[in-house]
Design a protein around this motif. Structure first.
Motif, PDB file in Angstrom:
ATOM      1  N   MET A 173      -2.215   8.375   7.728  1.00 28.96           N
ATOM      2  CA  MET A 173      -1.710   8.529   6.371  1.00 28.96           C
ATOM      3  C   MET A 173      -1.824   7.255   5.542  1.00 28.96           C
ATOM      4  O   MET A 173      -1.603   7.280   4.324  1.00 28.96           O
ATOM      5  N   ALA A 174      -2.165   6.137   6.173  1.00 28.70           N
ATOM      6  CA  ALA A 174      -2.182   4.858   5.461  1.00 28.70           C
ATOM      7  C   ALA A 174      -3.148   4.881   4.272  1.00 28.70           C
ATOM      8  O   ALA A 174      -2.812   4.427   3.171  1.00 28.70           O
ATOM      9  N   ARG A 175      -4.346   5.395   4.474  1.00 27.08           N
ATOM     10  CA  ARG A 175      -5.333   5.432   3.397  1.00 27.08           C
ATOM     11  C   ARG A 175      -4.829   6.271   2.219  1.00 27.08           C
ATOM     12  O   ARG A 175      -4.993   5.891   1.054  1.00 27.08           O
ATOM     13  N   LYS A 176      -4.202   7.404   2.516  1.00 25.66           N
ATOM     14  CA  LYS A 176      -3.672   8.273   1.464  1.00 25.66           C
ATOM     15  C   LYS A 176      -2.627   7.546   0.626  1.00 25.66           C
ATOM     16  O   LYS A 176      -2.652   7.583  -0.608  1.00 25.66           O
ATOM     17  N   TYR A 177      -1.698   6.863   1.298  1.00 24.02           N
ATOM     18  CA  TYR A 177      -0.642   6.164   0.579  1.00 24.02           C
ATOM     19  C   TYR A 177      -1.217   5.032  -0.280  1.00 24.02           C
ATOM     20  O   TYR A 177      -0.782   4.820  -1.418  1.00 24.02           O
ATOM     21  N   LEU A 178      -2.168   4.284   0.271  1.00 24.00           N
ATOM     22  CA  LEU A 178      -2.778   3.198  -0.489  1.00 24.00           C
ATOM     23  C   LEU A 178      -3.507   3.726  -1.719  1.00 24.00           C
ATOM     24  O   LEU A 178      -3.407   3.161  -2.816  1.00 24.00           O
ATOM     25  N   GLU A 179      -4.232   4.801  -1.543  1.00 28.96           N
ATOM     26  CA  GLU A 179      -4.971   5.369  -2.667  1.00 28.96           C
ATOM     27  C   GLU A 179      -4.028   5.877  -3.745  1.00 28.96           C
ATOM     28  O   GLU A 179      -4.325   5.769  -4.946  1.00 28.96           O
ATOM     29  N   GLU A 180      -2.870   6.403  -3.348  1.00 29.13           N
ATOM     30  CA  GLU A 180      -1.888   6.859  -4.334  1.00 29.13           C
ATOM     31  C   GLU A 180      -1.378   5.695  -5.175  1.00 29.13           C
ATOM     32  O   GLU A 180      -1.225   5.819  -6.408  1.00 29.13           O
ATOM     33  N   GLU A 181      -1.127   4.551  -4.525  1.00 28.02           N
ATOM     34  CA  GLU A 181      -0.622   3.399  -5.271  1.00 28.02           C
ATOM     35  C   GLU A 181      -1.705   2.782  -6.148  1.00 28.02           C
ATOM     36  O   GLU A 181      -1.425   2.335  -7.270  1.00 28.02           O
ATOM     37  N   LEU A 182      -2.947   2.753  -5.671  1.00 28.40           N
ATOM     38  CA  LEU A 182      -4.046   2.260  -6.498  1.00 28.40           C
ATOM     39  C   LEU A 182      -4.249   3.144  -7.726  1.00 28.40           C
ATOM     40  O   LEU A 182      -4.524   2.655  -8.830  1.00 28.40           O
ATOM     41  N   GLU A 183      -4.109   4.444  -7.527  1.00 30.03           N
ATOM     42  CA  GLU A 183      -4.242   5.376  -8.639  1.00 30.03           C
ATOM     43  C   GLU A 183      -3.108   5.172  -9.649  1.00 30.03           C
ATOM     44  O   GLU A 183      -3.340   5.198 -10.867  1.00 30.03           O
ATOM     45  N   LYS A 184      -1.907   4.950  -9.157  1.00 26.53           N
ATOM     46  CA  LYS A 184      -0.778   4.722 -10.064  1.00 26.53           C
ATOM     47  C   LYS A 184      -0.982   3.427 -10.862  1.00 26.53           C
ATOM     48  O   LYS A 184      -0.689   3.371 -12.062  1.00 26.53           O
ATOM     49  N   TRP A 185      -1.466   2.399 -10.190  1.00 21.86           N
ATOM     50  CA  TRP A 185      -1.753   1.124 -10.855  1.00 21.86           C
ATOM     51  C   TRP A 185      -2.787   1.319 -11.958  1.00 21.86           C
ATOM     52  O   TRP A 185      -2.647   0.831 -13.082  1.00 21.86           O
ATOM     53  N   ALA A 186      -3.853   2.066 -11.624  1.00 20.65           N
ATOM     54  CA  ALA A 186      -4.921   2.301 -12.595  1.00 20.65           C
ATOM     55  C   ALA A 186      -4.425   3.068 -13.818  1.00 20.65           C
ATOM     56  O   ALA A 186      -4.821   2.779 -14.953  1.00 20.65           O
TER      57      ALA A 186
END
Length: 324
Positions: free
Chosen positions: A82-95
């Motif tokens: 699940m690590a990749r999913k969580y990281l991508e969610e935060e990167l998307e929120k930042w963007a």
């Protein structure tokens, strides 16, 4: 595995191997333990490297398509799926939201650690308010030592195991020098008996009894990084307190690996990282513990904005509401 409740690892291996009629080091024993492990399903939540992807692999000797046998969780835990999913969610929120990510969304960054302090407290047997997630392990150890190590001419020694993890050894050396003492006189290193690899609890307690009046801080590992010895933290803490010492532990190799009861044992302070047996990944937040009994007596030696009461932190009134 209930059959082996109460047995230590050696006794468990001996009993299993005897029932299977093989050596304790046989692959049959490992297969049996895997098959009967109540937590075996959790393996499916992690990514195990393929042998072919690992630099040292000789593919003329092994099948590169197979998953490796991963025995270095003491250095870096496996990546959760699940690590990749969580990281991508935060990167998307930042963007998409920029600075608003600090305070908005399901995991606001500004107080991200507050969402998991309770979970971390459960891992180490503490109360939520006794735990903070921050920094790296050595930084936390230095901050704790600045508050707990108050040497005097009569009580200036720090007791730790010889061949402690380098982070602990160097931190202790520098803390001693910072206070105007010399490691040669103030650093009390405890070694196993000749011909033995681990420290006997009775030997630790004997040294504390004899030298305790000159010891300011007892600092041990929860689990010794090189030998894997799980120290009797409750007995060490009790003995240290009887001699008037503060007792702390580096739980880097114990947190997530052994059952801990830091609060119930009365441990004064502890620190640990999260990228080993808790699989947070390289650079993951470390943690610190201070027993609640010290909340009115032990003060931080170094303060900063994030030590401010969250309820008034953003009023930006310097000197008001600090956790002192």
């Amino acid at each position: 595995m209930d059959t082996f409740t109460g047995l230590n690892p050696r006794e468990t291996l001996e009993r299993v191997s005897a029932s299977l009629g093989c050596s304790p080091t046989s692959a049959e024993v490992a297969a049996y333990l895997d098959k009967h492990d109540h937590l075996r399903h959790l393996r499916q939540q992690f990514l195990v490297p393929k042998i072919a992807d690992l630099p040292p692999s000789d593919l003329s000797l092994v099948d590169g398509t197979q998953e490796c046998i991963y025995l270095v969780g003491n250095s870096l835990g496996l990546q959760p799926k699940m690590a990749r999913k969580y990281l991508e969610e935060e990167l998307e929120k930042w963007a998409k939201t920029g600075v608003h990510g600090h305070t908005e969304g399901s995991r606001p960054w500004a107080w991200a650690e507050n969402n998991i302090e309770g979970l971390m407290a459960d891992v180490v047997g503490a109360k939520t308010e006794e735990v903070a997630l921050m920094n790296g392990l050595t930084v936390n150890l230095h901050l704790l030592m600045l508050s707990f190590y108050k040497p005097t001419a009569a009580r200036h020694k720090i007791l730790l195991e010889d061949n402690a993890f380098p982070s602990d050894h160097y931190a202790v050396e520098s803390q001693i020098r910072l206070r105007g003492f010399e490691p040669e006189q103030s650093m009390l290193l405890l070694s196993p008996r000749p011909g033995e690899e681990t420290l006997r609890t009775e030997d630790i307690l004997e040294v504390m009894e004899k030298e305790g009046d000159s010891i300011a801080v007892v600092l041990f590992s929860g689990v010794q990084y090189y030998t894997g010895q799980l120290f009797n933290m409750a007995a060490i803490t009790e003995a240290g307190h009887k001699k008037g010492c503060y007792v702390g532990f580096d739980c880097a190799h114990a947190a997530g690996n052994a059952e801990l009861k830091l609060h119930d044992w009365g441990v004064d302070f502890a620190c640990w990282c999260s990228y080993k047996y808790m699989n947070s990944g390289a650079g993951g937040l470390a943690a610190a513990f201070i027993h609640e009994k010290h909340k009115d007596t032990i003060k931080p030696a170094l303060t900063g904005w994030w030590g401010h009461d969250l309820n008034t932190r953003f009023q930006m009134k310097n000197g008001k509401g600090l956790f002192l």
